[in-house]
Write a protein that holds these residues in place. Structure first.
Motif, PDB file in Angstrom:
ATOM      1  N   MET A   1       1.147   0.066 -10.798  1.00 20.42           N
ATOM      2  CA  MET A   1       1.597   0.857  -9.675  1.00 20.42           C
ATOM      3  C   MET A   1       0.997   0.309  -8.390  1.00 20.42           C
ATOM      4  SD  MET A   1       1.105   4.933  -9.128  1.00 20.42           S
ATOM      5  CE  MET A   1       1.579   5.719  -7.629  1.00 20.42           C
ATOM      6  N   LYS A   2       1.817   0.229  -7.336  1.00 13.91           N
ATOM      7  CA  LYS A   2       1.383  -0.230  -6.020  1.00 13.91           C
ATOM      8  C   LYS A   2       1.567   0.903  -5.023  1.00 13.91           C
ATOM      9  CE  LYS A   2       3.256  -3.995  -4.688  1.00 13.91           C
ATOM     10  NZ  LYS A   2       4.165  -5.135  -4.480  1.00 13.91           N
ATOM     11  N   ILE A   3       0.489   1.270  -4.349  1.00 12.72           N
ATOM     12  CA  ILE A   3       0.527   2.323  -3.343  1.00 12.72           C
ATOM     13  C   ILE A   3       0.357   1.707  -1.967  1.00 12.72           C
ATOM     14  CG2 ILE A   3      -0.633   4.382  -2.441  1.00 12.72           C
ATOM     15  CD1 ILE A   3      -1.597   4.956  -5.288  1.00 12.72           C
ATOM     16  N   LEU A   4       1.229   2.097  -1.040  1.00  8.43           N
ATOM     17  CA  LEU A   4       1.057   1.740   0.357  1.00  8.43           C
ATOM     18  C   LEU A   4       0.515   2.972   1.069  1.00  8.43           C
ATOM     19  CD1 LEU A   4       1.432  -0.230   2.743  1.00  8.43           C
ATOM     20  CD2 LEU A   4       3.636   0.891   3.130  1.00  8.43           C
ATOM     21  N   ALA A  23      -9.351   8.877  -1.655  1.00 11.93           N
ATOM     22  CA  ALA A  23      -8.156   9.091  -2.478  1.00 11.93           C
ATOM     23  C   ALA A  23      -7.797   7.816  -3.231  1.00 11.93           C
ATOM     24  CB  ALA A  23      -6.984   9.562  -1.616  1.00 11.93           C
ATOM     25  N   LEU A  24      -7.818   6.686  -2.551  1.00 14.45           N
ATOM     26  CA  LEU A  24      -7.463   5.420  -3.207  1.00 14.45           C
ATOM     27  C   LEU A  24      -8.497   5.033  -4.266  1.00 14.45           C
ATOM     28  CD1 LEU A  24      -6.056   3.325  -0.218  1.00 14.45           C
ATOM     29  CD2 LEU A  24      -4.772   4.522  -2.018  1.00 14.45           C
ATOM     30  N   ALA A  30      -3.073  -0.532  -7.562  1.00  9.64           N
ATOM     31  CA  ALA A  30      -3.262  -1.484  -6.470  1.00  9.64           C
ATOM     32  C   ALA A  30      -2.849  -0.782  -5.180  1.00  9.64           C
ATOM     33  CB  ALA A  30      -2.403  -2.725  -6.695  1.00  9.64           C
ATOM     34  N   SER A  31      -3.550  -1.069  -4.096  1.00  5.59           N
ATOM     35  CA  SER A  31      -3.210  -0.386  -2.849  1.00  5.59           C
ATOM     36  C   SER A  31      -3.357  -1.309  -1.660  1.00  5.59           C
ATOM     37  CB  SER A  31      -4.089   0.853  -2.659  1.00  5.59           C
ATOM     38  OG  SER A  31      -5.446   0.488  -2.582  1.00  5.59           O
ATOM     39  N   ASP A  68       5.416   1.156  -4.889  1.00  7.95           N
ATOM     40  CA  ASP A  68       5.965   2.115  -5.848  1.00  7.95           C
ATOM     41  C   ASP A  68       5.826   3.534  -5.328  1.00  7.95           C
ATOM     42  OD1 ASP A  68       6.565   0.185  -7.911  1.00  7.95           O
ATOM     43  OD2 ASP A  68       4.398   0.028  -8.205  1.00  7.95           O
ATOM     44  N   ALA A  69       4.863   3.762  -4.449  1.00  8.24           N
ATOM     45  CA  ALA A  69       4.603   5.084  -3.890  1.00  8.24           C
ATOM     46  C   ALA A  69       3.924   4.911  -2.535  1.00  8.24           C
ATOM     47  CB  ALA A  69       3.719   5.894  -4.828  1.00  8.24           C
TER      48      ALA A  69
END
Length: 177
Positions: A1-4, A23-24, A30-31, A68-69
């Motif tokens: 999962m990739k978070i921006l 939070a991260l 991955a962010s 992804d989110a």
């Protein structure tokens, strides 16, 4: 999962930065944190049908598309969304990158009411942009100041960390569904 992550505060030592980092840190995803300060002021004349948007706006759109989110973290300024974050959303509103994208909204303020106005404004704007704003991944964190450690730039309050843990789990679960 990739978070921006989109941070509505540009302050280096902001409590919203502490919320974002904390939070991260509670997820193994991955962010990336978008550079909202690099964006020019939104101008539709720079984003016409036959025109490529400015490079920072194109990079932001790519980052949202590849994520992804999305995690949006923001303070409240004068009962509203900070200009830097609203500007970023303006660059994204006419494109389809947010379409059905699982999205969390975390707002934080030293106020006892938190950032309630900005929180609702952000959720409404993102819903209008067709983001999948997840109610279980949204939190308005009140009286945030003493809940953070300025030396480490992180949230230290156990109850607030649990709120962040719950929000991030909801974001993860929605993306994997």
């Amino acid at each position: 999962m990739k978070i921006l992550a989109l941070n509505g505060s540009l302050r280096a030592r902001s409590s919203n930065g502490a919320v974002l980092r904390s939070a991260l840190a509670l997820t193994d995803a991955a962010s990336t944190v978008a550079d909202l300060a690099a964006l020019p002021h939104f101008n539709p004349d720079l984003d016409g049908v036959d025109d490529a948007p400015p490079a920072p706006a194109a990079a932001l759109r790519r980052a949202v598309a590849e994520a992804d989110a999305v995690l949006v973290v923001s303070p409240e300024y004068a009962h509203g969304v900070p200009g830097v974050l609203k500007n970023a959303l303006d660059w994204l509103v006419s494109s389809a990158e947010f379409l059905d994208k699982p999205t969390a909204v975390l707002t934080a303020s030293p106020s006892p009411t938190g950032a309630a106005y900005a929180h609702e404004q952000l959720r409404e704007t993102l819903r209008m942009m067709s983001a999948d704003v997840l109610p279980d991944a949204c939190r308005n964190l009140t009286a945030i100041g003493p809940k953070t450690d300025p030396a480490t730039g992180t949230v230290t309050d156990p109850a607030t960390l649990q709120e962040l843990r719950t929000a991030m789990a909801a974001l993860r679960d929605a993306q994997s569904a």
